[in-house]
Design a protein around this motif. Sequence first.
Motif, PDB file in Angstrom:
ATOM      1  N   LEU A  87       0.805  -1.280   0.133  1.00 32.27           N
ATOM      2  CA  LEU A  87      -0.101   0.114   0.015  1.00 32.27           C
ATOM      3  C   LEU A  87       0.925   1.267  -0.069  1.00 32.27           C
ATOM      4  O   LEU A  87       0.607   2.140  -0.756  1.00 32.27           O
ATOM      5  N   LEU A  88       2.038   1.390   0.667  1.00 29.69           N
ATOM      6  CA  LEU A  88       2.884   2.278   0.919  1.00 29.69           C
ATOM      7  C   LEU A  88       3.427   2.632  -0.605  1.00 29.69           C
ATOM      8  O   LEU A  88       3.689   3.586  -0.888  1.00 29.69           O
ATOM      9  N   ILE A  89       3.949   1.580  -1.121  1.00 33.14           N
ATOM     10  CA  ILE A  89       4.496   1.748  -2.474  1.00 33.14           C
ATOM     11  C   ILE A  89       3.697   2.102  -3.236  1.00 33.14           C
ATOM     12  O   ILE A  89       3.950   3.083  -4.341  1.00 33.14           O
ATOM     13  N   TRP A  90       2.363   1.889  -3.578  1.00 32.20           N
ATOM     14  CA  TRP A  90       1.281   2.538  -4.378  1.00 32.20           C
ATOM     15  C   TRP A  90       1.121   3.933  -4.017  1.00 32.20           C
ATOM     16  O   TRP A  90       1.062   4.701  -5.060  1.00 32.20           O
ATOM     17  N   VAL A  91       0.962   4.304  -2.824  1.00 27.77           N
ATOM     18  CA  VAL A  91       1.097   5.746  -2.567  1.00 27.77           C
ATOM     19  C   VAL A  91       2.207   6.483  -3.147  1.00 27.77           C
ATOM     20  O   VAL A  91       2.098   7.752  -3.381  1.00 27.77           O
TER      21      VAL A  91
END
Length: 360
Positions: free
Chosen positions: A63-67
């Motif tokens: 999720l953090l990498i998508w953000v």
Amino acid sequence: MSAQCDVVGRQAAGASIGFFERYLTVWVALCMVAGTLLGLMLPGPFEALGRLEIAQVNLPVGLLIWVMIIPMLIKIDFGALHEVRQHACGMGVTLFVNWAVKPFSMALFGWLFIRHVFAPWLPAEQLDSYIAGLILLGAAPCTAMVFVWSNLCRGNANFTLTQVALNDLVMVFAFAPIVALLLGVSAIPVPWDTLLLSVVMYIVIPLAIAQAIRHTLLKKGEANLKAALDRFSPFSLFALLATLVLLFAFQGKAIVAQPVVIAILAVPILAQVLFIAALGYWLNRKLGVAHEVAGPSTMIGASNFFELAVAAAIVLYGFESGAALATVVGVLIEVPVMLWLVRMINNTRNWYERGAHAGA
């Protein structure tokens, strides 16, 4: 480079680096220290976070990498690809360096420094993993920070935008095969299913989402798109720093036990950046490419898509692997070295143009 890329990336013209972004390497280093300490003091909670997986993808980090990367990918204008003919030589140099040289030179530097020169000071069971991380880093060219580098070296904004769009298109199809080839040559097992999953998860899906968002925002005009990107940037920064805290929390014990590993991993990464920058700049000069194109062409080749490399390393080898650590070390090297390269390109403009005119 990367979501540190996106943090400091600005739209293409008129970009500048503020105080916080200029010292991004310092904040990254602080997050690495904080993550290491948290991992040592609170091993239970971080082990629980590490177990939150679906199909070998850790949910918090995914999720953090998508953000991190979606705001960066919103900037890509695939409609600019038709401009490739206006800067054919510069485009050719960048594509040649990025895809025919860079992944292979990184594998060579990894083999030389990790498996031979510094092997006695590294844990033998992690040598393959370190090299795999370096290969992932070398096979992922930057797609956002180059907007800032282009502006700082007075580069042609249209060339930068077109080259970034073309690079992303090539990366969708070339990243997995090149990484698999180099892992195979290095006698490292090739997990094709997770490698292809990385490409889908961290290139194809976020790129599709980003372009859908871009299309929606542009319906209300360019100003609306720019305002949205400005609002998104802090989220990318938070995601980058939070990811680093998690990564180093997962690897805290190993880092404390062998701090020299980070310094050793920095050596092949630094050698790679300087070699690729010198090669790109020299080829552009030999071919008579204008300096305003040669600058961004050189910087695009020398920098890396940090987020993709980290994500792929985590999916393929896990949080606590040497591969994940190798990709994370890249961020500490890239920002200060890129700023130095910008200064070198600007300071050598007269020398470059004398040679470029002679070769044209």
